[in-house]
Write a protein that holds these residues in place. Structure first.
Motif, PDB file in Angstrom:
ATOM      1  N   UNK A 248      30.647  37.223  34.500  1.00  0.00           N
ATOM      2  CA  UNK A 248      31.675  37.841  33.665  1.00  0.00           C
ATOM      3  C   UNK A 248      31.658  39.340  33.952  1.00  0.00           C
ATOM      4  N   UNK A 249      32.778  40.013  33.790  1.00  0.00           N
ATOM      5  CA  UNK A 249      32.873  41.417  34.201  1.00  0.00           C
ATOM      6  C   UNK A 249      31.780  42.330  33.650  1.00  0.00           C
ATOM      7  N   UNK A 250      31.421  42.160  32.408  1.00  0.00           N
ATOM      8  CA  UNK A 250      30.439  43.044  31.785  1.00  0.00           C
ATOM      9  C   UNK A 250      29.074  42.952  32.478  1.00  0.00           C
ATOM     10  N   UNK A 251      28.740  41.783  33.018  1.00  0.00           N
ATOM     11  CA  UNK A 251      27.436  41.549  33.640  1.00  0.00           C
ATOM     12  C   UNK A 251      27.474  41.590  35.164  1.00  0.00           C
ATOM     13  N   UNK A 252      28.658  41.754  35.735  1.00  0.00           N
ATOM     14  CA  UNK A 252      28.809  41.636  37.186  1.00  0.00           C
ATOM     15  C   UNK A 252      28.207  42.824  37.932  1.00  0.00           C
TER      16      UNK A 252
ATOM     17  N   UNK B 231      33.797  39.182  39.669  1.00  0.00           N
ATOM     18  CA  UNK B 231      33.966  39.288  38.217  1.00  0.00           C
ATOM     19  C   UNK B 231      35.078  38.339  37.797  1.00  0.00           C
ATOM     20  N   UNK B 232      34.757  37.425  36.905  1.00  0.00           N
ATOM     21  CA  UNK B 232      35.735  36.434  36.451  1.00  0.00           C
ATOM     22  C   UNK B 232      36.521  37.018  35.282  1.00  0.00           C
ATOM     23  N   UNK B 233      37.639  37.616  35.591  1.00  0.00           N
ATOM     24  CA  UNK B 233      38.479  38.247  34.573  1.00  0.00           C
ATOM     25  C   UNK B 233      39.755  37.435  34.398  1.00  0.00           C
ATOM     26  N   UNK B 234      39.587  36.140  34.182  1.00  0.00           N
ATOM     27  CA  UNK B 234      40.741  35.240  34.092  1.00  0.00           C
ATOM     28  C   UNK B 234      41.286  35.129  32.684  1.00  0.00           C
ATOM     29  N   UNK B 235      40.608  35.739  31.742  1.00  0.00           N
ATOM     30  CA  UNK B 235      41.064  35.780  30.366  1.00  0.00           C
ATOM     31  C   UNK B 235      41.368  37.239  30.035  1.00  0.00           C
TER      32      UNK B 235
ATOM     33  N   UNK C 186      36.304  44.832  32.711  1.00  0.00           N
ATOM     34  CA  UNK C 186      36.392  45.035  34.147  1.00  0.00           C
ATOM     35  C   UNK C 186      36.422  46.521  34.504  1.00  0.00           C
ATOM     36  N   UNK C 187      36.973  47.342  33.610  1.00  0.00           N
ATOM     37  CA  UNK C 187      37.034  48.783  33.861  1.00  0.00           C
ATOM     38  C   UNK C 187      35.638  49.412  33.866  1.00  0.00           C
ATOM     39  N   UNK C 188      34.699  48.811  33.157  1.00  0.00           N
ATOM     40  CA  UNK C 188      33.333  49.331  33.065  1.00  0.00           C
ATOM     41  C   UNK C 188      32.368  48.605  34.002  1.00  0.00           C
ATOM     42  N   UNK C 189      32.861  47.643  34.744  1.00  0.00           N
ATOM     43  CA  UNK C 189      32.024  46.773  35.563  1.00  0.00           C
ATOM     44  C   UNK C 189      31.577  47.441  36.861  1.00  0.00           C
ATOM     45  N   UNK C 190      30.451  46.972  37.380  1.00  0.00           N
ATOM     46  CA  UNK C 190      29.980  47.388  38.711  1.00  0.00           C
ATOM     47  C   UNK C 190      30.601  46.533  39.807  1.00  0.00           C
ATOM     48  N   UNK C 191      31.297  45.462  39.420  1.00  0.00           N
ATOM     49  CA  UNK C 191      31.891  44.544  40.391  1.00  0.00           C
ATOM     50  C   UNK C 191      32.895  45.263  41.275  1.00  0.00           C
ATOM     51  N   UNK C 192      32.934  44.866  42.530  1.00  0.00           N
ATOM     52  CA  UNK C 192      33.900  45.411  43.477  1.00  0.00           C
ATOM     53  C   UNK C 192      34.964  44.386  43.838  1.00  0.00           C
ATOM     54  N   UNK C 193      34.846  43.191  43.269  1.00  0.00           N
ATOM     55  CA  UNK C 193      35.802  42.112  43.502  1.00  0.00           C
ATOM     56  C   UNK C 193      35.991  41.355  42.194  1.00  0.00           C
TER      57      UNK C 193
ATOM     58  N   UNK D  73      47.516  43.400  37.727  1.00  0.00           N
ATOM     59  CA  UNK D  73      47.535  44.448  38.744  1.00  0.00           C
ATOM     60  C   UNK D  73      46.105  44.853  39.052  1.00  0.00           C
ATOM     61  N   UNK D  74      45.600  44.405  40.178  1.00  0.00           N
ATOM     62  CA  UNK D  74      44.203  44.647  40.533  1.00  0.00           C
ATOM     63  C   UNK D  74      43.912  46.119  40.751  1.00  0.00           C
ATOM     64  N   UNK D  75      44.944  46.931  41.029  1.00  0.00           N
ATOM     65  CA  UNK D  75      44.723  48.361  41.276  1.00  0.00           C
ATOM     66  C   UNK D  75      44.426  49.138  39.997  1.00  0.00           C
ATOM     67  N   UNK D  76      44.548  48.507  38.842  1.00  0.00           N
ATOM     68  CA  UNK D  76      44.210  49.166  37.574  1.00  0.00           C
ATOM     69  C   UNK D  76      42.706  49.295  37.376  1.00  0.00           C
ATOM     70  N   UNK D  77      41.933  48.683  38.266  1.00  0.00           N
ATOM     71  CA  UNK D  77      40.483  48.627  38.109  1.00  0.00           C
ATOM     72  C   UNK D  77      39.828  49.201  39.356  1.00  0.00           C
ATOM     73  N   UNK D  78      38.596  49.571  39.260  1.00  0.00           N
ATOM     74  CA  UNK D  78      37.872  50.171  40.380  1.00  0.00           C
ATOM     75  C   UNK D  78      37.327  49.069  41.301  1.00  0.00           C
ATOM     76  N   UNK D  79      38.257  48.355  41.949  1.00  0.00           N
ATOM     77  CA  UNK D  79      37.889  47.216  42.795  1.00  0.00           C
ATOM     78  C   UNK D  79      38.197  47.515  44.256  1.00  0.00           C
ATOM     79  N   UNK D  80      37.405  46.899  45.135  1.00  0.00           N
ATOM     80  CA  UNK D  80      37.707  46.931  46.570  1.00  0.00           C
ATOM     81  C   UNK D  80      38.659  45.806  46.942  1.00  0.00           C
ATOM     82  N   UNK D  81      38.565  44.695  46.183  1.00  0.00           N
ATOM     83  CA  UNK D  81      39.371  43.520  46.500  1.00  0.00           C
ATOM     84  C   UNK D  81      39.555  42.664  45.258  1.00  0.00           C
ATOM     85  N   UNK D  82      40.559  41.809  45.319  1.00  0.00           N
ATOM     86  CA  UNK D  82      40.808  40.877  44.222  1.00  0.00           C
ATOM     87  C   UNK D  82      41.401  39.597  44.770  1.00  0.00           C
ATOM     88  N   UNK D  83      41.107  38.511  44.095  1.00  0.00           N
ATOM     89  CA  UNK D  83      41.714  37.218  44.387  1.00  0.00           C
ATOM     90  C   UNK D  83      42.610  36.899  43.203  1.00  0.00           C
TER      91      UNK D  83
END
Length: 188
Positions: A29-33, A39-43, A50-57, A65-75
């Protein structure tokens, strides 16, 4: 084992955005990623995390909109729970059972064990049992006499199968499942 975002997206028939070479090895889950998790942000309730997450995907629902978050990639998926189950299967390393038959197992001489069968620690296989090819019998399982287990079956830890049970191919039993026990017709 690590997979790229592109490999995972292709395996589930989904769209991906961002760096296709971003690698992940687990889900959270995003908080623990961490940086190695999807990061499973399906809800929608997880999007703020997700905004506070260390996840890059992240795995996101179509329309996000995946660009709203500090991600390298999104599915991006339209069926998030299906995608989540498929991704979990891809990334699951399994139970790490060792191949072969563990020496602590007890197998009746009349049992017929197929080819390439893995039998874990402290398994009991009773008389006249048939176990199909490529099956996995996890630790501490019991299979009662005259039972048949088809090909490519997977019994997790502690599964109990009663006597005279017929199970087909590709059967999966979760830990401690009991098959063939007395049901509603049991009367003392």
């Amino acid at each position: 084992m690590k997979f790229t975002v592109q490999e995972i997206a292709k395996s589930i028939g989904a769209e991906f955005y961002g760096d296709p070479e971003t690698k992940v090895s687990s889900v959270a889950e995003p908080k623990l990623a961490s940086e190695l998790d999807i990061a499973l942000a399906i809800n929608p309730k997880y999007l703020d995390d997700l905004k506070e997450s260390s996840a890059k995907c992240a795995l996101l629902v179509k329309g996000s909109d995946w660009t709203d978050y500090n991600l390298r990639a999104a599915i991006i998926v339209s069926r998030p729970r299906y995608a989540m189950s498929t991704i979990s299967t891809i990334l699951d390393r399994g139970q790490n059972y060792k191949p072969g038959i563990h020496p602590s197992s007890i197998i009746d001489p009349s049992a017929q064990v197929g080819k390439n069968v893995l039998i874990g620690e402290m398994v009991v296989i009773s008389s006249n049992v048939k176990v199909g090819d490529n099956s996995i019998i996890g630790p501490q399982c019991y299979i009662g006499s005259n039972s048949t287990l088809g090909k490519n079956c997977y019994l997790r830890e502690g599964v109990k199968i009663g006597s005279d049970v017929l199970i087909g191919d590709r059967f999966v039993a979760q830990p401690s499942a009991i098959i063939g026990a007395d049901g509603f017709s049991f009367v003392t």
